[in-house]
Motif scaffolding. Structure first.
Motif, PDB file in Angstrom:
ATOM      1  N   SER A 161       0.823  -1.214   0.000  1.00 39.73           N
ATOM      2  CA  SER A 161       0.000   0.000   0.000  1.00 39.73           C
ATOM      3  C   SER A 161       0.853   1.258   0.000  1.00 39.73           C
ATOM      4  CB  SER A 161      -0.939   0.001   1.207  1.00 39.73           C
ATOM      5  OG  SER A 161      -1.863  -1.072   1.104  1.00 39.73           O
ATOM      6  N   ALA A 164       2.069   1.744  -3.406  1.00 44.59           N
ATOM      7  CA  ALA A 164       1.025   2.279  -4.282  1.00 44.59           C
ATOM      8  C   ALA A 164       0.913   3.793  -4.120  1.00 44.59           C
ATOM      9  CB  ALA A 164      -0.316   1.611  -3.973  1.00 44.59           C
ATOM     10  N   MET A 165       0.938   4.278  -2.870  1.00 42.19           N
ATOM     11  CA  MET A 165       0.850   5.735  -2.652  1.00 42.19           C
ATOM     12  C   MET A 165       2.113   6.423  -3.152  1.00 42.19           C
ATOM     13  SD  MET A 165      -0.994   6.063   1.030  1.00 42.19           S
ATOM     14  CE  MET A 165      -2.396   5.027   1.447  1.00 42.19           C
ATOM     15  N   SER A 168       1.962   6.813  -6.977  1.00 44.01           N
ATOM     16  CA  SER A 168       0.648   7.194  -7.487  1.00 44.01           C
ATOM     17  C   SER A 168       0.740   8.385  -8.433  1.00 44.01           C
ATOM     18  CB  SER A 168      -0.253   7.543  -6.313  1.00 44.01           C
ATOM     19  OG  SER A 168      -1.436   8.125  -6.755  1.00 44.01           O
ATOM     20  N   PHE A 169      -0.235   8.497  -9.333  1.00 48.53           N
ATOM     21  CA  PHE A 169      -0.302   9.640 -10.236  1.00 48.53           C
ATOM     22  C   PHE A 169      -0.443  10.935  -9.435  1.00 48.53           C
ATOM     23  CE2 PHE A 169      -2.054   7.525 -14.342  1.00 48.53           C
ATOM     24  CZ  PHE A 169      -0.858   6.871 -14.476  1.00 48.53           C
ATOM     25  N   TYR A 170      -1.251  10.869  -8.413  1.00 47.36           N
ATOM     26  CA  TYR A 170      -1.523  12.070  -7.640  1.00 47.36           C
ATOM     27  C   TYR A 170      -0.662  12.115  -6.390  1.00 47.36           C
ATOM     28  CZ  TYR A 170      -5.163  13.136 -10.812  1.00 47.36           C
ATOM     29  OH  TYR A 170      -5.834  13.475 -11.948  1.00 47.36           O
ATOM     30  N   ARG A 171      -0.730  13.157  -5.679  1.00 48.48           N
ATOM     31  CA  ARG A 171       0.115  13.312  -4.502  1.00 48.48           C
ATOM     32  C   ARG A 171      -0.744  13.584  -3.284  1.00 48.48           C
ATOM     33  NH1 ARG A 171       3.396  10.269  -5.446  1.00 48.48           N
ATOM     34  NH2 ARG A 171       4.378  10.421  -7.471  1.00 48.48           N
ATOM     35  N   VAL A 172      -0.566  12.760  -2.286  1.00 45.99           N
ATOM     36  CA  VAL A 172      -1.343  12.909  -1.070  1.00 45.99           C
ATOM     37  C   VAL A 172      -0.943  14.185  -0.332  1.00 45.99           C
ATOM     38  CG1 VAL A 172      -1.957  11.808   1.118  1.00 45.99           C
ATOM     39  CG2 VAL A 172      -1.426  10.420  -0.882  1.00 45.99           C
ATOM     40  N   GLY A 173      -1.914  14.851   0.254  1.00 41.18           N
ATOM     41  CA  GLY A 173      -1.636  15.970   1.139  1.00 41.18           C
ATOM     42  C   GLY A 173      -1.333  17.277   0.438  1.00 41.18           C
ATOM     43  N   GLY A 174      -1.584  17.359  -0.851  1.00 42.54           N
ATOM     44  CA  GLY A 174      -1.347  18.600  -1.567  1.00 42.54           C
ATOM     45  C   GLY A 174       0.125  18.859  -1.771  1.00 42.54           C
ATOM     46  N   LEU A 185       2.210  10.875   6.592  1.00 40.35           N
ATOM     47  CA  LEU A 185       0.768  10.868   6.347  1.00 40.35           C
ATOM     48  C   LEU A 185       0.347   9.571   5.659  1.00 40.35           C
ATOM     49  CD1 LEU A 185      -2.019  12.076   6.274  1.00 40.35           C
ATOM     50  CD2 LEU A 185      -1.352  13.437   4.281  1.00 40.35           C
ATOM     51  N   LEU A 189      -2.343   6.774   6.932  1.00 42.82           N
ATOM     52  CA  LEU A 189      -3.514   6.367   6.158  1.00 42.82           C
ATOM     53  C   LEU A 189      -3.584   4.846   6.023  1.00 42.82           C
ATOM     54  CD1 LEU A 189      -3.585   9.093   3.356  1.00 42.82           C
ATOM     55  CD2 LEU A 189      -4.834   9.013   5.523  1.00 42.82           C
TER      56      LEU A 189
ATOM     57  N   HIS B 108      -1.608   1.783 -14.803  1.00 39.48           N
ATOM     58  CA  HIS B 108      -0.398   2.355 -14.221  1.00 39.48           C
ATOM     59  C   HIS B 108       0.881   1.804 -14.847  1.00 39.48           C
ATOM     60  CE1 HIS B 108      -3.669   3.054 -11.428  1.00 39.48           C
ATOM     61  NE2 HIS B 108      -2.986   4.015 -10.859  1.00 39.48           N
ATOM     62  N   GLU B 148      -7.455  15.135   6.572  1.00 32.37           N
ATOM     63  CA  GLU B 148      -6.211  15.345   5.801  1.00 32.37           C
ATOM     64  C   GLU B 148      -6.335  14.894   4.347  1.00 32.37           C
ATOM     65  OE1 GLU B 148      -6.515  13.521   8.535  1.00 32.37           O
ATOM     66  OE2 GLU B 148      -4.756  13.660   9.869  1.00 32.37           O
ATOM     67  N   GLU B 153      -8.084  12.798  -3.855  1.00 36.09           N
ATOM     68  CA  GLU B 153      -6.969  11.972  -3.379  1.00 36.09           C
ATOM     69  C   GLU B 153      -7.470  10.623  -2.887  1.00 36.09           C
ATOM     70  OE1 GLU B 153      -4.227  15.695  -1.765  1.00 36.09           O
ATOM     71  OE2 GLU B 153      -5.491  14.564  -0.383  1.00 36.09           O
ATOM     72  N   ASP B 156      -7.967   8.170  -5.744  1.00 32.43           N
ATOM     73  CA  ASP B 156      -6.717   7.599  -6.241  1.00 32.43           C
ATOM     74  C   ASP B 156      -6.132   6.578  -5.272  1.00 32.43           C
ATOM     75  OD1 ASP B 156      -4.771   7.428  -8.223  1.00 32.43           O
ATOM     76  OD2 ASP B 156      -3.456   8.822  -7.183  1.00 32.43           O
ATOM     77  N   SER B 160      -5.514   2.540  -6.039  1.00 30.85           N
ATOM     78  CA  SER B 160      -4.134   2.059  -5.954  1.00 30.85           C
ATOM     79  C   SER B 160      -3.951   1.054  -4.829  1.00 30.85           C
ATOM     80  CB  SER B 160      -3.182   3.236  -5.757  1.00 30.85           C
ATOM     81  OG  SER B 160      -3.286   4.141  -6.841  1.00 30.85           O
ATOM     82  N   SER B 161      -4.532   1.336  -3.666  1.00 28.54           N
ATOM     83  CA  SER B 161      -4.339   0.438  -2.527  1.00 28.54           C
ATOM     84  C   SER B 161      -5.098  -0.864  -2.722  1.00 28.54           C
ATOM     85  CB  SER B 161      -4.792   1.123  -1.240  1.00 28.54           C
ATOM     86  OG  SER B 161      -3.963   2.239  -0.963  1.00 28.54           O
ATOM     87  N   ALA B 164      -3.131  -2.931  -5.005  1.00 33.36           N
ATOM     88  CA  ALA B 164      -1.972  -3.524  -4.334  1.00 33.36           C
ATOM     89  C   ALA B 164      -2.376  -4.775  -3.564  1.00 33.36           C
ATOM     90  CB  ALA B 164      -1.339  -2.508  -3.383  1.00 33.36           C
TER      91      ALA B 164
END
Lengths: 199, 199
Positions: A161, A164-165, A168-174, A185, A189, B108, B148, B153, B156, B160-161, B164
DNA sequence: GTCTATAGAACGATAGAC
DNA sequence: GTCTATCGTTCTATAGAC
């Protein structure tokens, strides 16, 4: 008792260290034997004097990297001063420092391209160097796993997991938080979920 | 107003449907244009009469698959009779029914093998057909995300998770529980975590 | 519109001179 | 022990006959 290293042994080490860089960066399938030889500064056929085939080089690299991984996990599990969560945060940070493109590209994505014997060996190394040491963490009395999850399953889920984060294409937490805080973070999660528990 | 389909259009559809099977099963890199042509029952060069290159076939397939994914998510989000958790369980089950080897191998892992233009298009399709519809779910007033985590997010991370866990070496919940229950358990673990929250 | 034939490149691995 | 040369395969894509 330090043994003098022969020229052959030195070249073998050079190949392994070069292959380590490339395999960690691109994974097994996308790494060519010419890539490795170029980094090592030798010709591609010279590699075959030291290893039977590409797979043998890869598995030796996994063995080296795996020992480092087991080491950083072992160091982290035994740190008594830190809270369990901070200990796991340090462990996972160190694991991903060793794998600049994530664990998945190095281990999981390589699996399908190996021979059956190679797949068995990779599975064994992954369990021995990654999962078993992490299971040690989840077996600590002060760590409270959900009852449906066994410690060795938790180890596998954690790595998969987080990976995977990580990729990832996107980014957690801005984009405003540092990558250090993102790692923490992401860990929270995985451990405690992305949603609030219902009553 | 049903338009008669020309022979060329029929062959094009045949290629797309054949490519869909193979790309979903093996991903972009491991699928050869000969694989696709064999399944379609034509020769490999004949494909190039209908598509510019392999990438164009793949992106058309992603477009078709993506529309199906958006459809099952949209159906699931609007089911008012079910509890939110059961609704999401149904959604993710339907998404993974469409992807027999998981979403990652189809989306991916293909990304790195595309041209820059193809990567941009794939990112766009993934957002439009997978993430945006799922964001709709996480925007529902009865769904409580951790503060958060933003809804897009969460979408995504969820895909992804779950992917996985889907393609993990190990199997969550032991071998005694059905794959249906495993899906539900995996979903709970992503939403609420693998560990008990500390006080 | 589909075929045969093939170009052109990359790959893993081997042969054999030195 | 390392090199040059090359084999045999696979791949995407194109040329050109029909």
């Amino acid at each position: 008792m330090v043994q003098e290293q022969s020229r052959s042994e030195k070249t073998r080490e050079l190949i392994i260290n070069s292959a380590r860089k490339v395999f960690l960066e691109k994974g097994y399938a996308e790494t060519s034997t010419r890539n490795i030889a170029d980094v090592a500064g030798i010709t591609q056929p010279a590699m075959y004097h030291h290893f039977n085939d590409k797979e043998a080089v890869y598995l030796e690299v996994v063995n080296r990297v795996g020992k480092d991984v087991r080491e950083v996990i072992g160091q982290g599990v035994l740190k008594p001063r830190l809270q369990p969560l901070n200990r796991l945060d340090e462990i996972t940070k160190n694991i991903f420092d060793i794998h600049p493109k994530g664990v998945g590209i190095f281990i999981h994505e390589s699996y399908a391209h190996l021979s059956p014997a190679g797949q068995r060996k990779l599975g064994m190394l992954y369990r021995m160097y990654y999962l078993d040491p992490l299971t040690g963490y989840f077996n600590l009395p002060e760590v409270n796993l959900r009852k449906e999850v066994l410690p060795d399953e938790a180890a596998d889920i954690l790595i998969s997991s987080l990976n995977a984060m990580f990729s990832s294409f996107y980014r957690v937490g801005g984009s405003s938080i540092s990558s250090r805080d993102k790692g923490k973070l992401s860990l929270k999660l995985v451990l405690f979920g992305i949603a609030e528990e219902q009553d």
